[in-house]
Design a protein around this motif. Structure first.
Motif, PDB file in Angstrom:
ATOM      1  N   ILE A 119       0.824  -1.197   0.000  1.00  0.00           N
ATOM      2  CA  ILE A 119       0.000   0.000   0.000  1.00  0.00           C
ATOM      3  C   ILE A 119       0.866   1.258   0.000  1.00  0.00           C
ATOM      4  O   ILE A 119       0.531   2.264  -0.613  1.00  0.00           O
ATOM      5  CB  ILE A 119      -0.967   0.016   1.197  1.00  0.00           C
ATOM      6  N   VAL A 120       2.026   1.155   0.665  1.00  0.00           N
ATOM      7  CA  VAL A 120       2.938   2.298   0.692  1.00  0.00           C
ATOM      8  C   VAL A 120       3.534   2.517  -0.694  1.00  0.00           C
ATOM      9  O   VAL A 120       3.729   3.653  -1.137  1.00  0.00           O
ATOM     10  CB  VAL A 120       4.047   2.074   1.746  1.00  0.00           C
ATOM     11  N   LEU A 123       1.055   4.367  -2.617  1.00  0.00           N
ATOM     12  CA  LEU A 123       1.119   5.771  -2.203  1.00  0.00           C
ATOM     13  C   LEU A 123       2.183   6.504  -2.999  1.00  0.00           C
ATOM     14  O   LEU A 123       1.989   7.607  -3.511  1.00  0.00           O
ATOM     15  CB  LEU A 123       1.510   5.773  -0.717  1.00  0.00           C
ATOM     16  N   PHE A 124       3.332   5.855  -3.113  1.00  0.00           N
ATOM     17  CA  PHE A 124       4.463   6.424  -3.810  1.00  0.00           C
ATOM     18  C   PHE A 124       4.148   6.609  -5.293  1.00  0.00           C
ATOM     19  O   PHE A 124       4.409   7.658  -5.876  1.00  0.00           O
ATOM     20  CB  PHE A 124       5.682   5.515  -3.624  1.00  0.00           C
ATOM     21  N   TYR A 126       1.287   6.928  -6.624  1.00  0.00           N
ATOM     22  CA  TYR A 126       0.308   8.000  -6.747  1.00  0.00           C
ATOM     23  C   TYR A 126       1.012   9.346  -6.786  1.00  0.00           C
ATOM     24  O   TYR A 126       0.761  10.183  -7.663  1.00  0.00           O
ATOM     25  CB  TYR A 126      -0.682   7.951  -5.583  1.00  0.00           C
ATOM     26  N   ALA A 127       1.944   9.544  -5.847  1.00  0.00           N
ATOM     27  CA  ALA A 127       2.648  10.819  -5.778  1.00  0.00           C
ATOM     28  C   ALA A 127       3.545  11.014  -6.994  1.00  0.00           C
ATOM     29  O   ALA A 127       3.705  12.115  -7.505  1.00  0.00           O
ATOM     30  CB  ALA A 127       3.483  10.885  -4.507  1.00  0.00           C
ATOM     31  N   VAL A 130       0.542   9.649 -10.729  1.00  0.00           N
ATOM     32  CA  VAL A 130      -0.841  10.089 -10.860  1.00  0.00           C
ATOM     33  C   VAL A 130      -0.972  11.584 -10.636  1.00  0.00           C
ATOM     34  O   VAL A 130      -1.631  12.292 -11.399  1.00  0.00           O
ATOM     35  CB  VAL A 130      -1.750   9.329  -9.877  1.00  0.00           C
ATOM     36  N   HIS A 131      -0.304  12.054  -9.581  1.00  0.00           N
ATOM     37  CA  HIS A 131      -0.455  13.452  -9.220  1.00  0.00           C
ATOM     38  C   HIS A 131       0.097  14.400 -10.288  1.00  0.00           C
ATOM     39  O   HIS A 131      -0.609  15.301 -10.717  1.00  0.00           O
ATOM     40  CB  HIS A 131       0.216  13.694  -7.862  1.00  0.00           C
ATOM     41  N   LYS A 134      -1.930  14.195 -13.431  1.00  0.00           N
ATOM     42  CA  LYS A 134      -3.309  14.601 -13.192  1.00  0.00           C
ATOM     43  C   LYS A 134      -4.271  13.549 -13.730  1.00  0.00           C
ATOM     44  O   LYS A 134      -5.314  13.869 -14.280  1.00  0.00           O
ATOM     45  CB  LYS A 134      -3.619  15.957 -13.856  1.00  0.00           C
ATOM     46  N   LYS A 135      -3.895  12.320 -13.620  1.00  0.00           N
ATOM     47  CA  LYS A 135      -4.757  11.297 -14.205  1.00  0.00           C
ATOM     48  C   LYS A 135      -4.418   9.943 -13.587  1.00  0.00           C
ATOM     49  O   LYS A 135      -3.265   9.618 -13.369  1.00  0.00           O
ATOM     50  CB  LYS A 135      -4.421  11.199 -15.684  1.00  0.00           C
ATOM     51  N   PHE A 136      -5.449   9.153 -13.354  1.00  0.00           N
ATOM     52  CA  PHE A 136      -5.213   7.769 -12.986  1.00  0.00           C
ATOM     53  C   PHE A 136      -4.973   6.990 -14.263  1.00  0.00           C
ATOM     54  O   PHE A 136      -5.544   7.302 -15.297  1.00  0.00           O
ATOM     55  CB  PHE A 136      -6.432   7.188 -12.255  1.00  0.00           C
ATOM     56  N   PHE A 215      -5.354   3.356  -5.937  1.00  0.00           N
ATOM     57  CA  PHE A 215      -5.222   4.746  -6.384  1.00  0.00           C
ATOM     58  C   PHE A 215      -4.176   4.938  -7.459  1.00  0.00           C
ATOM     59  O   PHE A 215      -3.520   5.963  -7.523  1.00  0.00           O
ATOM     60  CB  PHE A 215      -4.942   5.720  -5.232  1.00  0.00           C
TER      61      PHE A 215
END
Lengths: 280, 333, 287
Positions: A119-120, A123-124, A126-127, A130-131, A134-136, A215
């Motif tokens: 899960i971590v 998180l990484f 995502y940062a 994705v971020h 600006k898109k999954f 995510f």
């Protein structure tokens, strides 16, 4: 006196035998029970339509998981394409030139990454992707899975390369073959079976990962639209359906679990059978 | 014989890169309207096969966050954004109401068909003040009912939710203690209870746990055969949620220009007290042609989409609101 | 001569680069987590780890309930899985005929391959109703999570214990037999003490696995940030709260708090895994 003590010791022995047998039965029986249960619950929902349709809106029957199956194949496939070469080559480095501070740091980093909860890693990813994008996207999901695969493949490769007898290396070097060619064309192929099975097992492992995809890949009710858009995957679909209150979705979750389990099992059994002649 | 084309289709799916001119729009947010949204997007895809609108129900909190970060093209929420949340957004965002729904107290009690509850009682249960089904406050509202002498298992949301917002908004209006102690937001610090993820999760937990009491959107209770209680409204009548009672709740409200309005604890005689609008969050200015695509969908939604709401248990927008929204969406670029 | 060396040097640099990718990723991960969680550490300091007020509305965050839940569920898992796993390993090494042992070991090893979400699925539909039947009011809860985790780590304990038991030197065992010991007495007197460091290593390794487990736990633990001695009560874990709340952490403070939990989780698993490897490697090198 001796008789009594000896009888008691025999009884204790028998008791121990029985208890540990029970432990073994429970431990090994669990897998069989799990497989049996999934097969029983899931088989009734599997149909050609189920495997080739995409989901229908909530409440309507007849939906399928075609997009999840294809999605998983794509995300895991790309993750493998990214992660396996990096892992293998990294493992080659550690096996061949594995002394010194740099190698120690790499090994330590691999061990750290091996222990990081998935899960971590999600998180990484995502940062990282994705971020800013600006898109999954399916791409971010694959990257997250690749991050998980690399340390597994790397350590596995290193171990199997180390098992190759030094004599083979020395023979090749004695013939005047350049060191790098010895590594790539003699040692690597010799350890090939072990390395490949390791890669396969890593693929099976990430195929079952859900947490990092929540995510990054995000999920998609439709068939995916390329790498830069959200995509459905089997484990994520199983999770979403399992925690819902809909009977129809529960049935689909079991069937999807059956498919996923069949894949993971097939890979694991193949890998083990392949590796059976454990000596290289 | 038909298997071969289907098999080829699956292979093609695997092999094809972003095939054709398929456009994907992504939205995320409320689980509350998920049933009607998934129906809408599916129907709209039939009309426009080159467009996929992919909606993931991750909770209103998620919808607000992701649209603020612009990782999705539109958000969805049934708890209107707060001033603080709006300040984080650099350009103008619209709350576009789509349908109305009801949040119902769903319960799992053997043999009890018509449970009646009131706002203050619900607040006390969720505060942890009333802990057993046989509590006199509950018994008073349900004379003669065979309530079990068991502890109430409270179920709430574990994620940020507009459904929660509507529920606690109502509780805060009927219970000063709730307002002071817990407050109103999409995610609160629950004094008691189990957490379920999404309306789906709460419904699942209520369905599986005997003597449970949770709150879910009406359609989730109905689709899963979960019993839900009638709630005492402001006018003193016990109302079970349904389209007429939700519409009645909206009738009395004056719709502000930004559409952020609360219709809980409404005054009407037939009004259901825990009703709410649900909104799509759409930026006024969008990049490329996303604005045009969204505007077309919204126009369809206001005309054809509204007709599908009733079958799924949502009340369509009142005509006056519908007309107002039609004008507002013209500003979307 | 020169060509050879250049070729080798190029090769070595190239693959060193690939190896470096993993180093880069690990560093970037740690740095990213530290950066995103900085806000939380600044606001609450280390007290973040021992306060239990988790209030997204008021932007007050304390991670104790999650640390507690992770710790307790993992401990429960160990309590259940270690006796079971060691017992099974003993049977399979000392007491069972070889063919049977190999088949059963195969089944146990495959258990490790079962994806977490599938174990969670089984948890929801089999274990939770079972717990309810056993008297738990909710079915979901700390004990349920502990049970599911136990099944996840059982294969690791069993395989590693078996491996270590197989390395017990035969002469030692034969000496005991010569003295007239029963099989169990040999196990208890020689094998187990010899294997103890390995078993401890296995325990740490399994602990590391259990700590980071997300899906199966979040599906059966109840998702309530609650600290309670009653194991039938619902709880929460570090991994589960991140999974549930990340996509929608509406405020920056909330997101930062979740990342801080992620950083803590990562730190704890790294330490535990490090200890495990230390123990198991020392074992390997001294044999």
């Amino acid at each position: 006196m001796n008789e009594a003590v000896y009888a008691r010791r025999k009884k204790v022995n028998a008791l121990a035998f029985a208890l540990t047998a029970v432990c073994a039965a429970v431990a090994s029986g669990t897998l069989l029970a799990i497989l049996g249960y999934i097969a029983w619950k899931g088989a009734s929902s599997i149909s050609w339509a189920f495997l080739t349709n995409i989901p229908k809106p909530l409440g309507e029957h007849g939906g399928g998981i075609a997009n999840s199956i294809v999605g998983s194949a794509k995300v895991v496939g790309l993750a493998g394409l990214m992660g396996i070469p990096v892992g293998i080559l990294g493992g080659v480095y550690l096996a061949e030139y594995g002394r010194g501070k740099y190698a120690f740091a790499v090994r330590y980093a691999a061990d750290v990454m091996n222990g990081v909860p998935s899960i971590v890693v999600g998180l990484f990813a995502y940062a990282l992707i994705v971020h800013p994008m600006k898109k999954f996207s399916a791409l971010s999901g694959s990257v997250a899975l690749a991050f998980i695969m690399v340390p597994i493949v790397l350590r596995n490769t290193e171990e199997f390369l180390r098992l190759v007898p030094g004599t083979i290396r020395e023979a090749a070097l004695a013939l005047g073959v350049p060191r790098w060619k010895v590594t790539m064309f003699v040692i690597l192929p010799t350890a090939g079976r072990g390395i490949l099975t390791g890669a396969l097992l890593a693929l099976a492992r990430v195929a079952g990962e859900t947490a990092p995809l929540i995510f990054t890949a995000f999920g998609n009710r439709f068939s995916d639209n390329g790498w830069l858009n959200p995509i459905a995957t089997l484990p994520h679909t199983i999770y979403t359906y399992a925690i819902s209150p809909y009977e129809d979705w529960h049935n689909q979750a079991w069937a999807a679990a059956l498919i996923l389990m069949a894949f993971v099992l097939a890979v694991n059994v193949t890998a083990r059978l392949w590796l059976k002649p454990k000596s290289i | 014989m038909n298997r071969i084309p289907q098999l080829l289709a699956v292979v093609a799916l695997l092999a094809a890169p972003a095939a054709a001119e398929m456009k994907t729009m992504n939205g995320a947010g409320a689980t509350f309207p998920y049933p009607i949204y998934s129906k809408w997007f599916d129907e709209y895809h039939k009309i426009k096969p080159e467009l996929q609108i992919n909606y993931q129900s991750i909770g209103s909190g998620g919808g607000i966050r992701q649209i603020t970060e612009r990782t999705v093209d539109f958000g969805a929420t049934d708890g209107p954004m707060t001033e603080e949340q709006l300040m984080k957004i650099d350009s103008r965002i619209l709350h576009v109401p789509t349908v109305l729904g009801a949040v119902v107290p769903a319960y799992n009690l053997k043999g009890i068909e018509d449970l009646k509850l009131s706002g203050p009682v619900l607040a006390d249960v969720f505060l942890g003040r009333i802990t057993r089904w046989t509590d006199p406050a509950i018994a008073k509202l349900n004379p003669g009912a065979a309530l079990p002498d068991a502890a109430i298992t409270v179920v709430h949301r574990s994620d940020g939710s507009g459904t929660t917002y509507c529920w606690v908004d109502y509780l805060a209006k009927v219970s000063p203690e709730w307002k002071k102690k817990v407050g109103v937001a999409t995610a609160v610090k629950w004094p008691v209870g189990l957490g379920g993820k999404g309306n789906e999760g709460v419904a699942g937990l209520v369905k599986l746990t005997p003597n449970a009491l949770g709150y879910v959107e009406l359609i989730y209770a109905k689709q899963n055969g979960i019993a839900y209680a009638a709630v005492l409204n402001k006018a003193g009548k016990f109302i079970k949620a349904g389209i007429p009672s939700v519409t009645a709740a909206a009738a009395g409200a004056k719709m502000p220009k930004d559409y952020r309005v609360s219709i809980t604890d409404a005054a009407g005689a037939e009004a259901y007290p825990v009703s709410t609008f649900t909104w799509l969050l759409i930026y006024e200015k969008n990049s490329t042609d996303k604005g045009a695509v969204l505007k077309d969908f919204l126009k369809w939604m206001l005309k054809d989409g509204q007709g599908m709401a009733a079958t799924l248990g949502y009340a369509p927008l009142p005509d006056s609101v519908n007309a107002m929204v039609a004008k507002t969406i013209e500003t979307i670029k | 001569m020169t060509a050879e060396r250049t070729g080798d040097r190029l090769f070595r640099t190239a693959i060193a680069g690939f190896a470096g990718i993993i180093l880069l990723v690990a560093v970037a991960l740690a740095w990213q987590l530290a950066r995103e969680s900085a806000e939380t550490w600044k606001a609450f300091g280390p007290a973040f780890l021992w306060t239990s007020d988790w209030d997204p509305v008021a932007d007050v965050f304390g991670a104790l309930p999650f640390l507690y839940g992770t710790a307790v569920s993992s401990m429960l898992a160990l309590l259940i899985a270690v006796p079971l796993g060691v017992g099974a390993a003993i049977f399979l090494t000392e007491l069972a005929p070889k063919r049977l042992a190999e088949t059963l070991m195969f089944a146990i090893e495959l258990l490790a391959a079962v994806p977490s979400v599938i174990l969670g699925l089984l948890g929801i539909f089999i274990l939770v109703p079972f717990m309810r039947w056993m008297g738990s009011p909710y079915g979901v809860g700390m004990l349920t999570a502990g049970l599911i985790l136990a099944f996840m780590i059982l294969p690791y304990i069993t395989t590693i214990t078996r491996e270590v038991l197989l390395t017990v030197p035969r002469p030692l065992k034969e000496a005991m037999y010569a003295l007239g010991a029963t099989r169990w007495e040999v196990v208890r007197g020689v094998s187990l003490p010899f294997a103890r460091p390995g078993i401890v290593g296995a325990v740490f390794l399994s602990l590391g696995r259990a700590l980071g487990e997300t899906m199966a736990v979040t599906m059966v633990i109840g998702n309530t940030p609650n600290i309670s001695a009653n194991l039938m009560n619902p709880g929460y874990s570090m991994a589960a709260v991140i999974a549930n709340e990340l996509a929608e952490a509406a405020s920056d403070a909330h997101l930062s708090a979740l990342v801080a939990i992620g950083l803590t989780l990562m730190a704890v698993t790294v330490i535990v895994n490090g200890a495990a490897r230390l123990m198991l490697y020392r074992l390997g090198s001294s044999r």
